[in-house]
Design an enzyme around this catalytic site. Structure first.
Site, PDB file in Angstrom:
ATOM      1  N   LYS A  66      13.478  -8.742  -5.307  1.00  0.00           N
ATOM      2  CA  LYS A  66      14.220  -7.518  -4.958  1.00  0.00           C
ATOM      3  C   LYS A  66      13.778  -7.016  -3.588  1.00  0.00           C
ATOM      4  CE  LYS A  66      13.647  -3.124  -5.658  1.00  0.00           C
ATOM      5  NZ  LYS A  66      14.207  -2.616  -4.377  1.00  0.00           N
TER       6      LYS A  66
ATOM      7  N   GLY B 263       3.845  -2.709  -1.502  1.00  0.00           N
ATOM      8  CA  GLY B 263       4.377  -1.368  -1.247  1.00  0.00           C
ATOM      9  C   GLY B 263       3.274  -0.340  -1.382  1.00  0.00           C
ATOM     10  N   SER B 264       3.654   0.859  -1.783  1.00  0.00           N
ATOM     11  CA  SER B 264       2.665   1.944  -1.814  1.00  0.00           C
ATOM     12  C   SER B 264       1.767   1.860  -3.052  1.00  0.00           C
ATOM     13  CB  SER B 264       3.388   3.289  -1.803  1.00  0.00           C
ATOM     14  OG  SER B 264       4.175   3.423  -2.958  1.00  0.00           O
TER      15      SER B 264
ATOM     16  N   GLU C 279      -0.091  -5.788  -3.534  1.00  0.00           N
ATOM     17  CA  GLU C 279      -0.597  -5.514  -2.178  1.00  0.00           C
ATOM     18  C   GLU C 279      -0.160  -4.099  -1.893  1.00  0.00           C
ATOM     19  OE1 GLU C 279      -2.368  -7.609  -0.570  1.00  0.00           O
ATOM     20  OE2 GLU C 279      -1.835  -9.573  -1.386  1.00  0.00           O
TER      21      GLU C 279
ATOM     22  N   GLU D 146      -2.703   7.751   3.668  1.00  0.00           N
ATOM     23  CA  GLU D 146      -1.958   6.783   4.470  1.00  0.00           C
ATOM     24  C   GLU D 146      -0.721   7.460   5.061  1.00  0.00           C
ATOM     25  OE1 GLU D 146       0.047   3.488   2.381  1.00  0.00           O
ATOM     26  OE2 GLU D 146      -0.774   2.161   3.900  1.00  0.00           O
TER      27      GLU D 146
ATOM     28  N   CYS E 292       0.527  -2.100   6.370  1.00  0.00           N
ATOM     29  CA  CYS E 292      -0.416  -1.697   5.322  1.00  0.00           C
ATOM     30  C   CYS E 292      -1.856  -1.828   5.801  1.00  0.00           C
ATOM     31  CB  CYS E 292      -0.173  -2.473   4.048  1.00  0.00           C
ATOM     32  SG  CYS E 292      -0.083  -4.230   4.313  1.00  0.00           S
TER      33      CYS E 292
END
Ligand code: NAD
Length: 435
Positions: A130, A183-184, A205, A337, A239
């Protein structure tokens, strides 16, 4: 439907019984097609994401290299034979996990797809991938190449959709065996919860607030060069971005002067398709608003805005490279972040303090350190809590080298030979020789 197609393909002899060398050949073909269509892929990536065209070209090179690297692994994934006693021995088989649900972010759509597809396909899995809702296009163009490469239908399924709908449906699907996500950290937590329902294996990750340490004996120009690259590249939407710069007290003022003077000479904001542009717009209104909100937070917290903090140009989501000093450990701009061209600088006076500051975060993705002291560099590399360390450099990433985080920056590794571990199960077969 996509999971059903992936399951059918997993059981289809056209894929299941394909020799590992032939599987690798399909991947080599996909890599060659990506190379052949690199201009188109980079163009769509820039349209989709806003990154400089030259960066998008670099991303496509990474796609080509990653797929080629893992294509070579397809017929080199072996088990072991294990001697136990004269009466018995055992051997292991490395089997594909099954149907893999992969969720990618918007900051490097094509490259993140390649990082996930490469090891999954090399090990013989099938995939439902996705794309992020803000960058749905480049991956669809890439899907055409998958078809052209000749993969059996259903081996790779690409879907678009919102995270909370399409993403959640994929993670919760009982017939998905493994989940890989980038992603987050907040979404990573959600995914872990959802995946627990059927005990899916997961690799994550997630976020970071990576430190960059400049020790008193550092080569200052080199540190400035990499400190800029480490936070301003890709509009700061990385990231592993080294978003906390920690500088020894004796060098702090000199470093700050040079860093701030260096920014206008290398950060060229504007139309990402114009040659020479290094910084395009943030990916979306949401990310643009988020970064500017952190500027206000920094000011309210009492930090000093040294430069930037403003939009650039009246239209588009451009944000000037932003630097804050007089930042303390309690401040949100030091801990959270931001994911933009936004960096905080902090002083330290001893190695112990530098290490305490570097490790004083819930994250542990990357860390950069600048020193000309050989053994100190390696001592620090061991002591820093992170998945990756860059010595006299920042944000190097290479498909031959494992990538991933510790603490709340992730679970598992992508890239390198280590990246294969998440995509195969080991089956132990015990053999009785006394019959
Ligand atoms: P996100 O983590 O919400 O989105 C990443 C991917 O996860 C997208 O494909 C999204 O559709 C999907 N997703 C979102 N919610 C989901 C859910 N409940 N179930 C399944 N899939 C879901 O990131 P975002 O909202 O686009 O960005 C927010 C912040 O995330 C950024 O500001 C940044 O701090 C961080 N981020 C980090 C990375 C990274 O590489 N580590 C990448 C993108 C964003």
């Amino acid at each position: 439907m996509a999971v059903k197609a992936a399951r059918a393909a997993f059981n289809n002899p056209a894929w299941r019984d394909l020799s590992s060398t032939a599987r690798g050949d399909l991947m080599f073909k996909l890599s060659a097609l990506a190379e052949q269509h690199s201009h188109l892929l980079a163009t769509v990536e820039t349209w989709d994401n806003g990154k400089a065209f030259s960066s998008a070209q670099g991303d496509v090179d990474e796609v080509v290299g990653t797929l080629k690297y893992y294509a070579g692994f397809a017929d080199k994934i072996h088990g072991q034979t294990i001697e136990t006693s004269p009466a018995k021995f055992a051997y292991t088989l490395r089997e594909p996990v099954g149907v893999c649900g992969q969720i990618i972010p918007w900051n490097y759509p094509l490259a993140m797809a390649a990082w996930k597809l490469g090891p999954a396909l090399a090990c013989g899995n099938t995939v439902v991938l996705k794309a992020a809702e803000s960058t749905p296009l480049s991956i669809l163009v890439f899907a055409n190449l998958i078809k052209e490469a000749g993969f059996p239908p259903g081996v790779i399924n690409i879907i678009n959709g919102h995270g909370r709908e399409a993403g959640a449906a994929l993670i919760q699907h009982p017939d998905v065996d493994k989940v890989a996500f980038t992603g987050s950290t907040a979404t990573g937590r959600e995914i872990m919860k959802m995946a627990s329902q059927t005990l899916k294996t997961i690799t994550l990750e997630t976020g970071g607030k990576s430190p960059l340490l400049v020790f008193a004996d550092a080569d200052l120009d080199n540190a400035v060069y990499w400190a800029h690259k480490g936070i301003m590249a890709n509009q700061g939407q990385i990231c592993t971005a080294t978003s906390r710069i920690l500088v020894h007290d004796s060098l702090f003022d000199a470093f700050l002067d040079r860093f701030v003077a260096y920014i206008p000479t290398v950060s060229r904001l504007g139309d990402p398709f114009v040659p020479g542009t290094t910084q395009g717009p943030q990916v979306s209104q949401a990310q643009y608003d988020r970064v500017l909100a952190y500027v206000q937070i920094g000011k309210q917290e009492g930090a000093r805005l040294v430069c930037g903090g403003e939009p650039f140009m009246s239209s588009g989501y451009f944000i000037q490279p932003t630097v804050f000093t007089e930042v303390t450990e309690e401040m949100r701009i030091y801990r959270e972040e931001v994911f933009g061209p936004f960096v905080v600088l902090v002083r330290f006076t001893s190695d112990e303090e530098a290490l305490r500051l570097a490790n004083g975060t819930e994250y542990g993705l990357g860390a950069a350190l600048f020193t000309s002291h050989l053994s100190k560099a390696h001592r620090m590399a061991r002591a820093i809590q992170s998945g990756m360390v860059w010595i006299n450099s920042s944000n190097d990433s290479d498909y031959r080298v494992p990538f991933g985080g510790v603490k709340q920056s992730g679970i598992g590794r992508e890239l390198g030979e280590a990246g294969l571990a998440a995509y195969s199960n080991i089956k132990a077969v015990h053999v009785n020789l006394r019959v």
